[in-house]
Design a protein around this motif. Sequence first.
Motif, PDB file in Angstrom:
ATOM      1  N   MET A 224       1.036  -1.219   0.107  1.00  0.00           N
ATOM      2  CA  MET A 224       0.116  -0.178   0.148  1.00  0.00           C
ATOM      3  C   MET A 224       0.902   1.226  -0.002  1.00  0.00           C
ATOM      4  N   MET A 225       2.051   1.162   0.546  1.00  0.00           N
ATOM      5  CA  MET A 225       2.803   2.212   0.522  1.00  0.00           C
ATOM      6  C   MET A 225       3.830   2.457  -0.625  1.00  0.00           C
ATOM      7  N   SER A 226       3.510   3.394  -1.451  1.00  0.00           N
ATOM      8  CA  SER A 226       4.434   3.697  -2.674  1.00  0.00           C
ATOM      9  C   SER A 226       5.680   4.022  -2.546  1.00  0.00           C
ATOM     10  N   THR A 227       6.572   3.051  -2.388  1.00  0.00           N
ATOM     11  CA  THR A 227       8.033   3.519  -2.530  1.00  0.00           C
ATOM     12  C   THR A 227       8.548   3.167  -3.784  1.00  0.00           C
ATOM     13  N   THR A 228       9.064   4.526  -4.203  1.00  0.00           N
ATOM     14  CA  THR A 228       9.821   4.244  -5.586  1.00  0.00           C
ATOM     15  C   THR A 228      11.338   4.035  -5.169  1.00  0.00           C
ATOM     16  N   ALA A 229      11.643   2.880  -5.187  1.00  0.00           N
ATOM     17  CA  ALA A 229      12.938   2.562  -4.960  1.00  0.00           C
ATOM     18  C   ALA A 229      13.771   3.027  -6.167  1.00  0.00           C
ATOM     19  N   SER A 230      14.721   3.984  -5.774  1.00  0.00           N
ATOM     20  CA  SER A 230      15.265   4.600  -6.961  1.00  0.00           C
ATOM     21  C   SER A 230      16.895   4.239  -6.837  1.00  0.00           C
ATOM     22  N   HIS A 231      16.911   3.315  -6.324  1.00  0.00           N
ATOM     23  CA  HIS A 231      18.376   2.796  -6.595  1.00  0.00           C
ATOM     24  C   HIS A 231      18.113   1.054  -6.622  1.00  0.00           C
ATOM     25  N   GLY A 232      19.181   0.430  -7.503  1.00  0.00           N
ATOM     26  CA  GLY A 232      18.840  -0.664  -7.800  1.00  0.00           C
ATOM     27  C   GLY A 232      19.493  -1.488  -6.391  1.00  0.00           C
ATOM     28  N   ARG A 233      20.186  -1.153  -5.606  1.00  0.00           N
ATOM     29  CA  ARG A 233      20.758  -1.976  -4.597  1.00  0.00           C
ATOM     30  C   ARG A 233      19.976  -2.127  -3.613  1.00  0.00           C
ATOM     31  N   VAL A 234      19.821  -3.354  -3.091  1.00  0.00           N
ATOM     32  CA  VAL A 234      18.907  -3.745  -1.963  1.00  0.00           C
ATOM     33  C   VAL A 234      19.827  -4.435  -0.858  1.00  0.00           C
TER      34      VAL A 234
ATOM     35  N   ASP B 298      18.476  17.117   5.431  1.00  0.00           N
ATOM     36  CA  ASP B 298      17.053  16.887   4.331  1.00  0.00           C
ATOM     37  C   ASP B 298      17.618  16.106   3.205  1.00  0.00           C
ATOM     38  N   LEU B 299      18.668  16.065   2.757  1.00  0.00           N
ATOM     39  CA  LEU B 299      19.194  15.214   1.855  1.00  0.00           C
ATOM     40  C   LEU B 299      19.113  13.649   2.304  1.00  0.00           C
ATOM     41  N   ARG B 300      19.427  13.573   3.528  1.00  0.00           N
ATOM     42  CA  ARG B 300      19.566  12.360   4.138  1.00  0.00           C
ATOM     43  C   ARG B 300      18.050  11.803   4.378  1.00  0.00           C
ATOM     44  N   ILE B 301      17.179  12.710   4.701  1.00  0.00           N
ATOM     45  CA  ILE B 301      15.757  12.334   4.927  1.00  0.00           C
ATOM     46  C   ILE B 301      15.405  11.696   3.750  1.00  0.00           C
ATOM     47  N   LYS B 302      15.567  12.575   2.734  1.00  0.00           N
ATOM     48  CA  LYS B 302      15.042  12.208   1.351  1.00  0.00           C
ATOM     49  C   LYS B 302      15.584  10.600   0.812  1.00  0.00           C
ATOM     50  N   LEU B 303      17.009  10.579   0.870  1.00  0.00           N
ATOM     51  CA  LEU B 303      17.627   9.483   0.483  1.00  0.00           C
ATOM     52  C   LEU B 303      16.717   8.184   1.534  1.00  0.00           C
ATOM     53  N   ARG B 304      17.117   8.335   2.948  1.00  0.00           N
ATOM     54  CA  ARG B 304      16.654   7.289   3.627  1.00  0.00           C
ATOM     55  C   ARG B 304      15.507   6.975   3.796  1.00  0.00           C
ATOM     56  N   LEU B 305      14.500   7.985   4.199  1.00  0.00           N
ATOM     57  CA  LEU B 305      13.241   7.613   4.617  1.00  0.00           C
ATOM     58  C   LEU B 305      12.149   7.630   3.290  1.00  0.00           C
ATOM     59  N   LEU B 306      12.693   8.436   2.488  1.00  0.00           N
ATOM     60  CA  LEU B 306      11.690   8.455   1.210  1.00  0.00           C
ATOM     61  C   LEU B 306      12.240   7.712   0.065  1.00  0.00           C
ATOM     62  N   ASN B 307      13.344   7.462   0.023  1.00  0.00           N
ATOM     63  CA  ASN B 307      14.239   6.507  -1.200  1.00  0.00           C
ATOM     64  C   ASN B 307      13.862   7.203  -2.518  1.00  0.00           C
ATOM     65  N   GLN B 308      14.184   8.533  -2.161  1.00  0.00           N
ATOM     66  CA  GLN B 308      14.075   9.399  -3.531  1.00  0.00           C
ATOM     67  C   GLN B 308      15.326  10.149  -3.558  1.00  0.00           C
TER      68      GLN B 308
ATOM     69  N   ALA C 211       1.537  10.485  -3.160  1.00  0.00           N
ATOM     70  CA  ALA C 211       2.715  11.014  -2.532  1.00  0.00           C
ATOM     71  C   ALA C 211       3.225  12.251  -2.934  1.00  0.00           C
ATOM     72  N   ALA C 212       3.609  13.268  -1.998  1.00  0.00           N
ATOM     73  CA  ALA C 212       4.137  14.681  -2.507  1.00  0.00           C
ATOM     74  C   ALA C 212       5.699  14.408  -3.300  1.00  0.00           C
ATOM     75  N   GLU C 213       5.840  14.861  -4.285  1.00  0.00           N
ATOM     76  CA  GLU C 213       7.305  14.611  -4.995  1.00  0.00           C
ATOM     77  C   GLU C 213       7.634  16.124  -5.324  1.00  0.00           C
ATOM     78  N   PRO C 214       8.843  16.294  -5.724  1.00  0.00           N
ATOM     79  CA  PRO C 214       9.446  17.476  -5.983  1.00  0.00           C
ATOM     80  C   PRO C 214       8.808  17.619  -7.561  1.00  0.00           C
ATOM     81  N   PRO C 215       8.806  18.619  -8.324  1.00  0.00           N
ATOM     82  CA  PRO C 215       8.379  18.780  -9.600  1.00  0.00           C
ATOM     83  C   PRO C 215       9.317  18.208 -10.469  1.00  0.00           C
ATOM     84  N   LYS C 216       8.643  17.247 -11.461  1.00  0.00           N
ATOM     85  CA  LYS C 216       9.541  16.402 -12.333  1.00  0.00           C
ATOM     86  C   LYS C 216      10.163  17.322 -13.358  1.00  0.00           C
TER      87      LYS C 216
END
Lengths: 134, 397
Positions: free
Chosen positions: A1-11, A103-113, B78-83
């Motif tokens: 249900m949670m939409s995680t966009t896994a933006s890295h190929g490494r798991v 903020d960058l750390r949060i984006k990468l870590r919590l949000l996988n963006q 989900a809220a995302e930065p502008p693409k």
Amino acid sequence: MMSTTASHGRVMILPSPSRALQNQQPLIGSDMFRLKQTEPRGSRLVVAATAKYKGTKMREEKLSEMIVEKVKEATEVCEADVRSEECKVAWDEVEEVSQARADLRIKLRLLNQDPLESFCQENPETDECRIYED
Amino acid sequence: MAVSTIYSTQALNSTHFLTSSPSSSSKQVFFYRRQTNRRFNTIITCAAQQTVVIGLAADSGCGKSTFMRRLTSVFGGAAEPPKGGNPDSNTLISDMTTVICLDDYHSLDRTGRKEKGVTALDPRANDFDLMYEQVKALKSGIAVEKPIYNHVTGLLDAPELIQPPKILVIEGLHPMFDERVRDLLDFSIYLDISNEVKFAWKIQRDMAERGHSLESIKASIEARKPDFDAFIDPQKQYADAVIEVLPTQLIPDDNEGKVLRVRLIMKEGVKYFSPVYLFDEGSTISWIPCGRKLTCSYPGIKFNYQPDSYFDNEVSVVEMDGQFDRLDELIYVESHLSNLSTKFYGEVTQQMLKHADFPGSNNGTGLFQTIVGLKIRDLYEQLIANKANAPTEASKA
């Protein structure tokens, strides 16, 4: 249900996400919540929170370096007069950069963006968009 | 004779707007004008968008990623930065909401502030005229080219185009500072972190960085405090809801800032906003849910509810001290709170679970942020329903 966009190929399979993050994040919710959250059918996978693109890795390093520099600067400037405008501004800069780093750390870590994700989809050939290899 | 009819009022009043399908059509009001003396009917359409504007004041600029995510998540998507835009953009966009970081309205970049000797907290570093113009434009349904303040380089980058959303959230240091901007807000929130908790959080945030030490973290907070107290703190008197974060009273001498006492201070008499209460509205309640029906681990959970006065305003305060350790504690607490504006039983718990990894998921910060999100949804729905029902004037040729 949670939409995680896994933006890295490494798991990676981390034994305990909370402990891995403990030094760098406020204590996150209890195990009960975490298990409910990250357990799909079967194995428990956690995507590693590292930069995908070289450009993001460089940004992370740059911000960390800036923190070192600006803390040093602020300490020196404030030696003269801790109540001066220069001193205030110097520590404000430290705060700004520290928050940007976090903020960058949060984006990468919590949000996988990875912030460069959408830029790199359009421009995969640039140097910034090379996949970062450890 | 010009006749104008409001079309698709049903769509505006629909309750299914929470589906998170990305292709959900935007709700618009169309005005049709028919000229009966012509050989054919001329149909002129224009879309009038009802943009609801929410203000969120917090220190550390736009670092409230988790609060924003909780808030936008209530609306679905989900809220995302502008693409495809500037990767250092501070803006977040989801289906229903757009979140703008007010740092983008800095009139002085990092170098400029250094030259003038002002911090980012100082109003002199910010362009309130532009802030007002653009928020006003977005509220009226007009897109704007908004500047971007780049926190990495400290420069003002080229502007980005922002389309008017259904819900506009402006977050940052000064959403309620300028009176004109304040008047544009349909709802405002102030996140008030006490000094002890701020210190504990900044330690957790910064200690891993090799540039930082306890001394540098402390010095930074203290150096910014005068400007913070002078320019940022006074805004809380204008907020419709204040989320106050304090150290716990359940553990003597706890200074780690991990167990928190969080107070949700809600102004009475705000249009479309009915404060949350415990058991009996307007009374004073002290409640410890842990006991025979519910077992909690140390240090447990304690709730308080009471009417109060806050800067000459009548308010209601719901307070939670302690931590949730299990799902059933959360559901139990939810079932005893009233006026939550949930659409189904367990919605608060479900929302909290969605972001279980976010900081604050096990205490009052996550709980009250989620509740505020539901309140905003409720306010939005009421506002839209109200505007749709209001009689409209035909515009004559």
